[in-house]
Enzyme design. Sequence first.
Site, short mmCIF file in Angstrom:
data_model
loop_
_atom_site.label_atom_id
_atom_site.label_comp_id
_atom_site.label_asym_id
_atom_site.label_seq_id
_atom_site.Cartn_x
_atom_site.Cartn_y
_atom_site.Cartn_z
N GLU A 198 0.83 -1.20 0.00
CA GLU A 198 0.00 0.00 0.00
C GLU A 198 0.87 1.26 0.00
O GLU A 198 0.44 2.31 -0.47
CB GLU A 198 -0.94 0.00 1.20
CG GLU A 198 -2.07 -1.04 1.13
CD GLU A 198 -1.64 -2.44 1.53
OE1 GLU A 198 -0.49 -2.61 1.98
OE2 GLU A 198 -2.45 -3.38 1.37
N ASP A 244 -19.97 0.59 13.89
CA ASP A 244 -19.32 0.29 12.62
C ASP A 244 -20.02 0.96 11.45
O ASP A 244 -20.93 1.76 11.63
CB ASP A 244 -19.19 -1.24 12.43
CG ASP A 244 -17.88 -1.57 11.72
OD1 ASP A 244 -17.56 -0.91 10.72
OD2 ASP A 244 -17.17 -2.49 12.17
#
Length: 434
Positions: A198, A244
């Site tokens: 990444e 979440d």
Amino acid sequence: MSLREVLKRLDKSGDLLHVKRPVSTRFEIPAILKKLDPRPVLFHEVKEAPGFELLGNLCADRRIIAGCLGISEKDLPRKLLEAIENPRRGEVVENPPCQEVVIDDPDLRKLPLLVFGERDGGPYLTAGIVIAYDREYGFNASYHRLMLLDERRLVARILPRHLDEFIKRGARKIAITIGNHPAFMLASAVSWKMGISELDIASALKPIRYAKTIDGELLIPADCEVVLEGRVTDELADEGPFIDVTGTYDIVRRQRVVEVERITMRRDPIFQQILPAGSEHRLLMSLPREAVIYMEISKICEVVDVRLTPGGCNWLHCAISIRKRSDDDPRRVIEAAFKAHRSLKHVVVVDEDVDLSNPVEVEWAIATRSQLDRDLVLKPGEYGSSLDPSADQVTRKTCKAGLDATIPLKADRGKFLKAKIPGEDEIDVRDYVG
Ligand SMILES: [Mn+2]
């Protein structure tokens, strides 16, 4: 490319909002972020954490993310795909700004960790990006929400993805980087193949400078704001409850404890947090997935657009528009989408004339172009998202469904197309009213 340059640009464009009066980490900052979502907000004075400014909602708007990458909104999935397929090594520098201050006896309670909701298990860090290293696979960067346990310890939510695999292979050292450029934030949200770093995806989006941690074992973005150096332990603790992406409370799980050994930061650090279930959380989760789904279904037919839709938490529901050549295309697209994004629950495939940025148009296509006995693909007993409260959140068993809402090729298309009033696109109503 640093967060500071981005903030200067957002100030110039008038996008950045400033809160100058002292605010609390307990409910007050989260409530302001929620009210102002998707506007980026910089809090100048945090009551419980003197010396820190705090930034929220940075990547909460497709337009702002695209602007930070120097591209247009509609090019986002393609640009991200390009970066995933052509990662680039970033430059490594010495004496990075993120190490202007080095604290060897850290006290995590002095950081602006936030209590977002009433039932939260503790104060949280949500914008921390964990960097780890594996000899074979190189560097990995990924988001993990971290709940405060005490002055040196956090408990990390670690899903069975790359970091988990790294830990199983023996990785222990981690660096948690906070306060990053959107290119690094977006790249770190990518969960693609192990071994494709990444860090390199970020550099392909925008040139990012890296530096070694104080112990010399890891690379971190040189221009970030705060770094927590530490290690993952074998100790487990309760993580959660926490809100979440669905906006509902996630369950409590036994998760690994992280011990922080050192904090490094800029002299005047800007801390960062992500509002759970806010636009930023949802966009960072959905943009990389949309790119991967786009890539997979492009192998089958011509894709026009892909959206993980807001009503589906930008995670569980996907709308896909295609230019279909065969009546089999939608079913093959449905299967490929489920393969590309394992948390996907419902997917709807529509024709190229349907605008996916408008959920009303997608529902219109379902209403006028589908017959469920013919067009529905039902997939009971599948492995899905742990986030959906209607599914079994422990075994992750769920029922998935795909819907072909495209016009059959042999049908009389004229019956299905939107009727237009000649001249409606060209007319300027300001010529007629007030
Ligand atoms: Mn990875």
